[in-house]
Design a protein around this motif. Structure first.
Motif, short mmCIF file in Angstrom:
data_model
loop_
_atom_site.label_atom_id
_atom_site.label_comp_id
_atom_site.label_asym_id
_atom_site.label_seq_id
_atom_site.Cartn_x
_atom_site.Cartn_y
_atom_site.Cartn_z
N LYS A 196 -19.56 -2.58 -3.91
CA LYS A 196 -19.52 -1.58 -2.86
C LYS A 196 -18.99 -0.32 -3.89
O LYS A 196 -19.47 0.33 -3.37
CB LYS A 196 -17.78 -2.02 -3.00
N ILE B 295 -10.24 2.12 -2.75
CA ILE B 295 -11.43 1.59 -2.01
C ILE B 295 -11.79 2.48 -0.81
O ILE B 295 -12.09 3.35 -0.33
CB ILE B 295 -11.94 0.57 -1.89
N GLU B 296 -10.58 2.29 0.00
CA GLU B 296 -10.12 2.27 0.90
C GLU B 296 -9.99 4.36 1.42
O GLU B 296 -10.39 4.77 2.03
CB GLU B 296 -9.22 2.53 2.06
N ASP C 89 1.02 -1.66 -0.63
CA ASP C 89 0.49 0.09 0.42
C ASP C 89 1.12 1.26 -0.05
O ASP C 89 2.35 1.51 -0.22
CB ASP C 89 -1.15 -0.20 1.29
N GLU D 247 -16.22 -9.75 -7.26
CA GLU D 247 -16.06 -10.05 -6.17
C GLU D 247 -16.05 -8.10 -5.68
O GLU D 247 -16.18 -7.98 -4.58
CB GLU D 247 -15.67 -10.27 -5.64
N LYS D 248 -16.11 -6.90 -6.61
CA LYS D 248 -15.92 -6.09 -6.21
C LYS D 248 -17.62 -5.02 -6.21
O LYS D 248 -16.83 -3.57 -6.20
CB LYS D 248 -14.62 -5.12 -6.28
N GLU E 280 -13.44 5.86 -0.08
CA GLU E 280 -13.81 6.12 1.39
C GLU E 280 -13.71 7.30 2.18
O GLU E 280 -14.48 7.82 3.09
CB GLU E 280 -14.23 4.81 2.01
N SER F 158 -3.92 -1.15 -4.06
CA SER F 158 -4.18 -2.69 -4.31
C SER F 158 -6.24 -2.12 -4.71
O SER F 158 -5.89 -1.05 -3.98
CB SER F 158 -4.89 -3.47 -3.31
N ASN F 159 -6.80 -3.13 -4.63
CA ASN F 159 -8.70 -2.57 -5.32
C ASN F 159 -9.10 -1.90 -4.05
O ASN F 159 -9.79 -1.23 -3.68
CB ASN F 159 -9.25 -3.56 -5.72
N ASP F 160 -8.64 -2.79 -2.90
CA ASP F 160 -9.21 -2.45 -1.03
C ASP F 160 -8.23 -1.19 -1.48
O ASP F 160 -8.85 -0.41 -0.14
CB ASP F 160 -8.27 -3.38 -0.46
N ALA F 161 -7.30 -0.82 -1.20
CA ALA F 161 -6.39 0.06 -0.83
C ALA F 161 -7.35 1.61 -1.93
O ALA F 161 -7.41 2.52 -0.80
CB ALA F 161 -5.26 0.54 -1.26
#
Length: 342
Positions: free
Chosen positions: A107, A70-71, A2, A103-104, A74, A65-68
């Protein structure tokens, strides 16, 4: 890796301190520390300077990453009152790119909706200020008043203009498809009651009983009675709601709202204080907000300021929120009240 970890690795490889990097970027060293711990992310406008400092490209730096991603989006929506065009385009384009990833996808749709609502609120805030300026110049022009009320999400007495048929239609269909989901019935009843469609609302109260027969059943029965003009009956039902679950902070918070809506301000304050006493940590600031508004209406600006200050302390202490729009909004309320006291 990240972004925060990447910055830390680059900084250590270069043999510099957080203070030196912060000085170059004109931010606090605490900000750099939070990036490296993954608590926050640097503003997108800083990326060119960060990449220049370390002698790499932005692409090399911004390998999230995708999650990073998205965070990051947000955090932007939660902490920034207005998004600049660059941030908005980044968020929109990235979220759209996720719609092909099963999977995303859920969200991505949620955040796209929040992104457009965020922009809409920003535009409404701007429209509100422009409409006030227009009214200073031409206080009798109907268009200026309509713009102000529209921007402030106010009341229009034209039923054709302001009713909730569209939302009611959606939630009627939603409840037919998902009869077991409590929230669907609740959102439908909110709008049915607001439109005075009480017979339909009563049908969904009965369905709510079958799904989860808790204090919310009393609440909606009381709302229906109040909308029908039976205020004494309504508050007898709200009292039963509290008696049914007296250790639940939500029943006190719910009744406080109903007291506030009919100007029973002292009782609303008492219920909010009880809700704060019972609510487990980390607590929400809703009770302080409600009491701040009530004290302002009563002309007690000092106590209103105290409520906003208590809300800021709660966010700092229980949520570790110390900056951004959640704090700035409360500080603007305090500044407005201080100006009223002059």
């Amino acid at each position: 890796m990240d972004l925060g970890k990447k910055i830390k690795q680059l900084r250590l490889n270069k043999g510099i301190t957080q203070e030196k990097l912060a000085d170059y970027l004109k931010v606090s060293f605490q900000a750099v520390s939070k990036w490296e711990k993954g608590q926050t992310l640097p503003d997108i406008s800083l990326l060119p300077k960060i990449s220049t400092f370390f002698g790499i490209s932005i692409d090399d730096l911004f390998t999230l990453s995708n999650d990073a991603h998205i965070e990051r989006i947000e955090n932007m929506l939660q902490t920034q009152k207005e998004l600049n065009l660059q941030d908005e385009l980044y968020a929109k384009n990235y979220l759209i790119s996720l719609l092909d990833q099963s999977e995303k996808r859920d969200k991505a749709y949620t955040l796209l909706s929040e992104l457009y609502n965020h922009r809409a609120k920003s535009y409404h805030d701007q429209a509100f200020e422009y409409a006030k300026k227009a009214l200073e110049i031409n206080p009798d022009l109907k268009d200026n008043h309509v713009s102000l009320v529209d921007a402030g999400r106010g009341i229009f007495m034209d039923w054709n203009y302001q009713n909730y048929n569209k939302l009611c239609d959606y939630y009627i269909d939603f409840c037919d498809k998902h009869p077991e989901i409590r929230r669907g019935h609740m959102f439908l009843m909110d709008h049915l009651i607001a439109d005075g469609r009480l017979i339909e609302a009563k049908e969904h109260v009965n369905q709510l009983k079958e799904i989860e027969n808790d204090f919310r059943v009393y609440w909606y029965e009381g709302l229906i009675a109040k909308k029908a003009g039976n205020h004494k009956e309504a508050f007898e039902i709200f009292d039963k709601m509290v008696d049914s679950d007296p250790t639940n902070w939500l029943v006190w918070a719910t009744r406080s709202d109903e007291h506030a809506r009919v100007c029973n301000y002292d009782k609303a304050i008492e219920d909010n204080q009880k809700a704060l006493e019972l609510q487990p940590k980390p607590r929400y600031i809703d009770a302080y907000e409600c009491m701040a508004h009530i004290y302002k209406i009563k002309g007690d600006y000092q106590n209103a300021i105290q409520m906003w200050q208590d809300a800021i302390y709660l966010l700092n202490d229980e949520w570790s929120i110390t900056f951004g729009e959640p704090i700035d909004r409360l500080k603007r309320e305090i500044k407005h009240l201080q100006e009223l006291m002059v």
